[in-house]
Design an enzyme around this catalytic site. Structure first.
Site, PDB file in Angstrom:
ATOM      1  N   HIS A  57       0.867  -1.180   0.000  1.00 56.66           N
ATOM      2  CA  HIS A  57       0.000   0.000   0.000  1.00 56.66           C
ATOM      3  C   HIS A  57       0.906   1.233   0.000  1.00 56.66           C
ATOM      4  CE1 HIS A  57      -3.783   2.154   0.963  1.00 56.66           C
ATOM      5  NE2 HIS A  57      -2.985   2.951   1.673  1.00 56.66           N
ATOM      6  N   ASP A  96      -1.292 -10.629   0.357  1.00 55.49           N
ATOM      7  CA  ASP A  96      -0.594  -9.564  -0.379  1.00 55.49           C
ATOM      8  C   ASP A  96      -1.632  -8.754  -1.168  1.00 55.49           C
ATOM      9  OD1 ASP A  96       1.257  -7.977  -1.629  1.00 55.49           O
ATOM     10  OD2 ASP A  96       2.088  -9.554  -2.905  1.00 55.49           O
ATOM     11  N   GLU A 102       0.594  -1.750   4.382  1.00 58.95           N
ATOM     12  CA  GLU A 102       1.132  -0.398   4.380  1.00 58.95           C
ATOM     13  C   GLU A 102       2.639  -0.426   4.639  1.00 58.95           C
ATOM     14  OE1 GLU A 102      -0.228   3.809   6.400  1.00 58.95           O
ATOM     15  OE2 GLU A 102      -0.125   2.036   7.689  1.00 58.95           O
TER      16      GLU A 102
END
Length: 314
Positions: A226, A270, A279
């Site tokens: 992310h 994932d 993140e």
């Protein structure tokens, strides 16, 4: 998207953010004192100025900047940042007043974790280094042992000290870093602390059910972190939310970034949209890389235990 900037001043104080910035500059001053003395002095001057501001106009930055409180509220307050900045200023300048102030801001409480918000155990570690006093060593020992098996921090089946879901690897790596500091200072059981710290870093690097959580390391690692820019296509192509929604791996490999980490049962998906586990942030990497540096230091001194037997394989 709009990225407004904010500031603190005497009318809207931020002792925590100013104190932490002062701590970073004081640490930089120590690093550069021999290599670039002029730059070192510049950093020290700035650190002292920021520290004076932080201690003169006291208040939490998240009280002054309401938008910051949404995601990065200063729950711990500012005393831990003032403690950390004052002890680093003592180490950088040699001025006794900073040591006295650090001891005034210190506490013997046991930290829940070391994180972007909570630095109490880090200040205790530096005070233990400087003073060698048991009152600072005792909470460090308790902090480390609460993360180890038998402590009050949950352990995953594969052996990760799992303090919380959001950034689970961050907490274990930071605790590993403190364990290595404690070992270096002769606190607790150095052999046991080093062995446990190594197990946490080895978990992050692949001794788990998924693979390596460090992007670019090993044969399998997260391909969909992310992260805005690495998930965008090469220029001049536009970057839109459609790119975020794609299931393909990010166009760019974000080498060296540590993702948040697994759930308490060692499971991990994932998935770019799962920002809690996928993140990447600078504070995730900070303790991890510091722990790796500590392990390298002990390895160079031929002072590391043999690695523990792997509990899990990808």
């Amino acid at each position: 998207m709009s990225r407004p900037s904010y500031y603190v001043d005497k009318n809207r104080p931020g002792s925590d953010v100013a104190g932490e910035t002062a701590a970073a500059m004081a640490a930089g001053s120590i690093v550069f004192v021999d290599k670039d003395p002029d730059y070192s002095k510049k950093l020290l001057t700035a650190a002292e100025s920021l520290y004076d501001f932080a201690t003169t106009y006291k208040g939490k930055y998240s009280d002054s900047i309401s938008d910051a409180a949404i995601f990065y509220n200063s729950y711990s307050g500012y005393q831990d940042e003032l403690c950390l900045s004052s002890i680093l200023l003592y180490l950088a300048s040699g001025k006794d007043k900073y040591l006295k102030e650090a001891e005034g801001y210190s506490t013997t409480s046991i930290s829940w974790a070391l994180s972007w918000d909570e630095k109490t155990v880090l200040c205790q570690s530096l005070l233990a280094l400087v003073t060698n006093e048991e009152k600072y060593k005792a909470p460090i020992r308790s902090f480390v042992e609460q993360f180890m098996p038998g402590g009050n921090v949950q352990q995953t089946p594969c052996g990760l000290a799992w303090r919380a879901q959001w950034g689970s690897l961050r907490y274990s790596a930071n605790a590993a870093f403190i364990a290595l500091i404690a070992a270096d200072l002769g606190i607790g059981n150095p052999h046991k602390y080093k062995s446990w710290a190594m197990s946490q870093i080895h978990y992050a690097l692949g001794e788990n059910k998924f693979g390596s959580y460090l992007i670019g390391f090993g044969n399998k690692y997260p391909e969909r972190p992310h992260h805005r820019s690495s998930s965008c296509p090469p220029q001049p192509s536009a970057c839109t939310w459609d790119d975020f929604e794609k299931n393909e791996p990010n166009p760019f490999v974000l080498y060296g970034a540590l993702v948040g980490g697994p759930k308490s049962d060692d499971s991990f998906t994932d998935d770019r949209k799962d920002y809690i586990t996928n993140e990447v942030t600078t504070d995730y990497n900070a303790g991890f890389q510091s722990a790796v540096a500590g392990l390298i230091k002990f390895a160079m001194d031929d002072d590391l235990p043999d690695p523990s037997v792997q509990k899990c394989y990808p």
